[in-house]
Motif scaffolding. Structure first.
Motif, PDB file in Angstrom:
ATOM      1  N   VAL A  55      31.042  21.383  33.916  1.00 31.51           N
ATOM      2  CA  VAL A  55      29.559  21.000  33.414  1.00 31.51           C
ATOM      3  C   VAL A  55      28.819  21.877  32.437  1.00 31.51           C
ATOM      4  O   VAL A  55      29.027  22.794  32.961  1.00 31.51           O
ATOM      5  CB  VAL A  55      28.452  20.812  34.980  1.00 31.51           C
ATOM      6  CG1 VAL A  55      27.251  20.115  34.410  1.00 31.51           C
ATOM      7  CG2 VAL A  55      29.253  20.083  35.677  1.00 31.51           C
ATOM      8  N   GLY A  56      28.700  21.008  31.589  1.00 32.36           N
ATOM      9  CA  GLY A  56      27.944  22.116  30.361  1.00 32.36           C
ATOM     10  C   GLY A  56      26.770  20.930  29.850  1.00 32.36           C
ATOM     11  O   GLY A  56      26.652  20.358  30.749  1.00 32.36           O
ATOM     12  N   LYS A  57      25.881  21.594  29.294  1.00 31.82           N
ATOM     13  CA  LYS A  57      24.483  21.637  28.517  1.00 31.82           C
ATOM     14  C   LYS A  57      24.768  20.860  27.480  1.00 31.82           C
ATOM     15  O   LYS A  57      25.787  21.186  26.841  1.00 31.82           O
ATOM     16  CB  LYS A  57      23.624  22.700  28.457  1.00 31.82           C
ATOM     17  CG  LYS A  57      23.667  23.297  30.076  1.00 31.82           C
ATOM     18  CD  LYS A  57      22.624  22.554  30.572  1.00 31.82           C
ATOM     19  CE  LYS A  57      22.243  22.919  32.538  1.00 31.82           C
ATOM     20  NZ  LYS A  57      21.733  22.695  32.852  1.00 31.82           N
ATOM     21  N   VAL A  58      24.387  19.323  26.836  1.00 30.98           N
ATOM     22  CA  VAL A  58      24.192  18.483  26.003  1.00 30.98           C
ATOM     23  C   VAL A  58      23.031  19.177  24.988  1.00 30.98           C
ATOM     24  O   VAL A  58      22.308  19.453  25.572  1.00 30.98           O
ATOM     25  CB  VAL A  58      24.130  17.215  26.026  1.00 30.98           C
ATOM     26  CG1 VAL A  58      24.064  16.179  24.483  1.00 30.98           C
ATOM     27  CG2 VAL A  58      25.922  17.227  26.632  1.00 30.98           C
ATOM     28  N   ASP A  61      19.585  19.209  17.646  1.00 35.00           N
ATOM     29  CA  ASP A  61      18.705  20.800  17.296  1.00 35.00           C
ATOM     30  C   ASP A  61      17.951  21.412  18.836  1.00 35.00           C
ATOM     31  O   ASP A  61      16.748  21.342  18.376  1.00 35.00           O
ATOM     32  CB  ASP A  61      17.937  19.136  17.245  1.00 35.00           C
ATOM     33  CG  ASP A  61      18.283  18.490  16.906  1.00 35.00           C
ATOM     34  OD1 ASP A  61      18.952  18.029  15.792  1.00 35.00           O
ATOM     35  OD2 ASP A  61      17.462  17.159  16.331  1.00 35.00           O
ATOM     36  N   GLY A  62      18.534  21.987  18.979  1.00 36.93           N
ATOM     37  CA  GLY A  62      18.261  23.259  19.952  1.00 36.93           C
ATOM     38  C   GLY A  62      17.558  23.125  21.134  1.00 36.93           C
ATOM     39  O   GLY A  62      17.272  24.536  21.020  1.00 36.93           O
ATOM     40  N   GLY A  63      17.761  22.007  21.472  1.00 40.44           N
ATOM     41  CA  GLY A  63      17.368  21.572  22.881  1.00 40.44           C
ATOM     42  C   GLY A  63      18.326  21.226  23.878  1.00 40.44           C
ATOM     43  O   GLY A  63      19.240  20.454  22.765  1.00 40.44           O
ATOM     44  N   VAL A  64      18.205  21.265  25.396  1.00 38.64           N
ATOM     45  CA  VAL A  64      18.815  20.925  25.838  1.00 38.64           C
ATOM     46  C   VAL A  64      18.531  19.818  26.497  1.00 38.64           C
ATOM     47  O   VAL A  64      17.502  19.537  26.739  1.00 38.64           O
ATOM     48  CB  VAL A  64      19.275  22.059  26.940  1.00 38.64           C
ATOM     49  CG1 VAL A  64      20.245  20.941  28.382  1.00 38.64           C
ATOM     50  CG2 VAL A  64      19.529  22.565  26.603  1.00 38.64           C
ATOM     51  N   LEU A  65      19.479  18.851  26.177  1.00 33.75           N
ATOM     52  CA  LEU A  65      19.597  17.273  26.861  1.00 33.75           C
ATOM     53  C   LEU A  65      19.413  16.733  28.024  1.00 33.75           C
ATOM     54  O   LEU A  65      18.424  16.238  28.777  1.00 33.75           O
ATOM     55  CB  LEU A  65      19.255  16.208  25.426  1.00 33.75           C
ATOM     56  CG  LEU A  65      19.676  16.379  24.151  1.00 33.75           C
ATOM     57  CD1 LEU A  65      20.288  15.338  23.244  1.00 33.75           C
ATOM     58  CD2 LEU A  65      17.883  15.937  23.871  1.00 33.75           C
ATOM     59  N   ASP A  79      38.175  15.024  29.181  1.00 28.62           N
ATOM     60  CA  ASP A  79      37.591  14.677  29.061  1.00 28.62           C
ATOM     61  C   ASP A  79      36.904  12.605  28.428  1.00 28.62           C
ATOM     62  O   ASP A  79      37.544  12.617  27.561  1.00 28.62           O
ATOM     63  CB  ASP A  79      36.192  15.416  28.026  1.00 28.62           C
ATOM     64  CG  ASP A  79      34.542  14.829  28.115  1.00 28.62           C
ATOM     65  OD1 ASP A  79      33.646  14.209  28.277  1.00 28.62           O
ATOM     66  OD2 ASP A  79      33.832  15.410  26.914  1.00 28.62           O
ATOM     67  N   LEU A  80      37.023  12.404  29.957  1.00 30.92           N
ATOM     68  CA  LEU A  80      37.776  11.068  28.721  1.00 30.92           C
ATOM     69  C   LEU A  80      35.717  10.073  29.358  1.00 30.92           C
ATOM     70  O   LEU A  80      35.995   8.936  29.030  1.00 30.92           O
ATOM     71  CB  LEU A  80      37.835  10.015  30.861  1.00 30.92           C
ATOM     72  CG  LEU A  80      39.304  10.605  31.186  1.00 30.92           C
ATOM     73  CD1 LEU A  80      39.903   9.797  32.264  1.00 30.92           C
ATOM     74  CD2 LEU A  80      40.391  10.450  29.920  1.00 30.92           C
ATOM     75  N   THR A  81      34.844  10.489  28.590  1.00 29.97           N
ATOM     76  CA  THR A  81      33.935  10.007  28.837  1.00 29.97           C
ATOM     77  C   THR A  81      33.006  10.912  27.658  1.00 29.97           C
ATOM     78  O   THR A  81      32.282  10.457  26.769  1.00 29.97           O
ATOM     79  CB  THR A  81      32.739  10.182  29.144  1.00 29.97           C
ATOM     80  OG1 THR A  81      32.325  11.270  30.004  1.00 29.97           O
ATOM     81  CG2 THR A  81      32.698   9.552  30.718  1.00 29.97           C
ATOM     82  N   ALA A  82      34.125  12.047  26.465  1.00 31.86           N
ATOM     83  CA  ALA A  82      34.023  12.583  25.182  1.00 31.86           C
ATOM     84  C   ALA A  82      32.883  11.208  24.520  1.00 31.86           C
ATOM     85  O   ALA A  82      32.215  11.685  23.223  1.00 31.86           O
ATOM     86  CB  ALA A  82      35.152  12.998  25.087  1.00 31.86           C
ATOM     87  N   SER A  83      32.989  10.019  24.264  1.00 29.73           N
ATOM     88  CA  SER A  83      33.447   8.962  23.013  1.00 29.73           C
ATOM     89  C   SER A  83      31.156   8.824  23.481  1.00 29.73           C
ATOM     90  O   SER A  83      30.546   8.734  22.747  1.00 29.73           O
ATOM     91  CB  SER A  83      33.689   7.538  23.406  1.00 29.73           C
ATOM     92  OG  SER A  83      33.120   7.268  25.148  1.00 29.73           O
ATOM     93  N   GLY A  84      30.959   9.383  24.484  1.00 28.13           N
ATOM     94  CA  GLY A  84      29.393   8.925  25.210  1.00 28.13           C
ATOM     95  C   GLY A  84      28.488   9.945  23.862  1.00 28.13           C
ATOM     96  O   GLY A  84      27.169   9.774  24.617  1.00 28.13           O
ATOM     97  N   ASP A  88      26.094  14.477  16.583  1.00 25.71           N
ATOM     98  CA  ASP A  88      25.356  15.468  16.441  1.00 25.71           C
ATOM     99  C   ASP A  88      24.525  16.050  17.877  1.00 25.71           C
ATOM    100  O   ASP A  88      23.829  17.350  17.476  1.00 25.71           O
ATOM    101  CB  ASP A  88      23.973  15.104  15.239  1.00 25.71           C
ATOM    102  CG  ASP A  88      23.206  14.197  16.899  1.00 25.71           C
ATOM    103  OD1 ASP A  88      23.081  12.957  17.134  1.00 25.71           O
ATOM    104  OD2 ASP A  88      21.625  13.306  16.545  1.00 25.71           O
ATOM    105  N   GLU A  89      25.297  16.224  19.030  1.00 27.25           N
ATOM    106  CA  GLU A  89      25.354  16.635  19.926  1.00 27.25           C
ATOM    107  C   GLU A  89      26.417  17.742  19.790  1.00 27.25           C
ATOM    108  O   GLU A  89      27.947  17.572  19.553  1.00 27.25           O
ATOM    109  CB  GLU A  89      25.099  15.354  21.380  1.00 27.25           C
ATOM    110  CG  GLU A  89      23.846  14.763  20.931  1.00 27.25           C
ATOM    111  CD  GLU A  89      24.083  13.541  22.045  1.00 27.25           C
ATOM    112  OE1 GLU A  89      23.083  13.094  22.195  1.00 27.25           O
ATOM    113  OE2 GLU A  89      24.657  13.333  22.577  1.00 27.25           O
TER     114      GLU A  89
END
Length: 268
Positions: A55-58, A61-65, A79-84, A88-89
């Motif tokens: 698990v990582g943080k998306v 613009d400097g903010g965690v989503l 990562d089978l969902t990398a396309s999501g 810019d993230e």
């Protein structure tokens, strides 16, 4: 098609609004099908291929989503969902987590729905159980197929002679665990104390998480695990090194005195 390719295809077919994270359901669309599917997908991938959940943080613009989930299988990021993830993230602060991570409760129903759909398409993931005497003929066949696929340094006559030893001496002497998929054995591991004496996977199930699941069943309950691997089988050596084993020595001959060099490995 590899096991990973088949799983990826099944997941893409199974994704829908009701398998994505509840926070993303209202905005889910088929043209961005991977969005919101990372947590459920990572758990299903682990079910089928083994390995670790990461698990990582998306960040944008400097903010965690939000969090992003993926897998690490046989030492490789998957990562089978990398396309999501938008261009810019970025994803930072990767951490390996257990399946009892608190966040899993937030998408448990969605994971169950995705797992059921994937099972309908691929069948059930691998299950482990102790071997019985009735399994032995099938385990010898797996051994033979695996050796013929990976041990090119052995002559057919040598394979025949070693097969007889596996049938008569090796299998009866070891604590053997069998990997089963859709009621069919696809691999096995044999252990004597803290030593892995044998690990073989049917070639048709290679790179499908079977070997990882079998090895994990041993290393997870022993502080130290020892094993030897043929120097002339570099794929097997890479497999063990990627799972935390380190070299401790080398012998010019194997345990039976045959002229096949072995690398001694240890974990823990």
């Amino acid at each position: 098609m590899t096991a990973t390719d088949a799983l990826q295809h099944a997941l893409h077919t199974a994704w829908s609004a009701d398998t994505c994270h509840p926070d993303d359901r209202a905005s889910w669309s088929a043209d961005r099908a991977a969005r919101g599917q990372c947590g459920t997908t990572a758990l299903v991938v682990q079910d089928y291929l083994g390995g670790e959940v990461v698990v990582g943080k998306v960040v944008r613009d400097g903010g965690v989503l939000c969090d992003h989930w993926w897998n690490r299988v046989e030492g490789t990021e998957l990562d089978l969902t990398a396309s999501g993830i938008r261009p810019d993230e970025t994803v930072v602060d990767a951490t390996v987590v257990r399946r009892d991570h608190p966040a899993v409760a937030g998408f448990a129903d969605q994971y169950g729905a995705l797992r059921a759909r994937v099972e309908d398409l691929l069948g059930s993931p691998v299950q482990l159980r102790p071997a019985t005497a009735a399994d032995r003929p099938g385990l010898v066949r797996i051994w033979r197929r695996a050796v013929e696929a990976t041990h090119a340094f052995l002559t057919p006559g040598e394979v025949d002679r070693i097969e007889a030893q596996v049938r008569a001496d090796v299998l009866p002497a070891l604590a053997v665990t069998v990997a089963v998929r859709d009621h069919t054995p696809v691999g096995w591991i044999g252990v004597d104390g803290d030593r892995v004496e044998a690990l073989f996977v049917d070639p048709g199930a290679h790179r499908g998480g079977v070997g990882t699941a079998l090895l994990d069943s041993v290393v997870s309950v022993r502080p130290v695990v020892l094993l030897d691997v043929n120097e002339q089988n570099p794929g097997a050596l890479a497999f063990y090194l990627a799972r935390g084993f380190v070299r401790t020595g080398r012998s010019e001959r194997d345990a039976e005195g045959r002229p096949f060099p072995v690398i001694h490995l240890r974990r823990g």
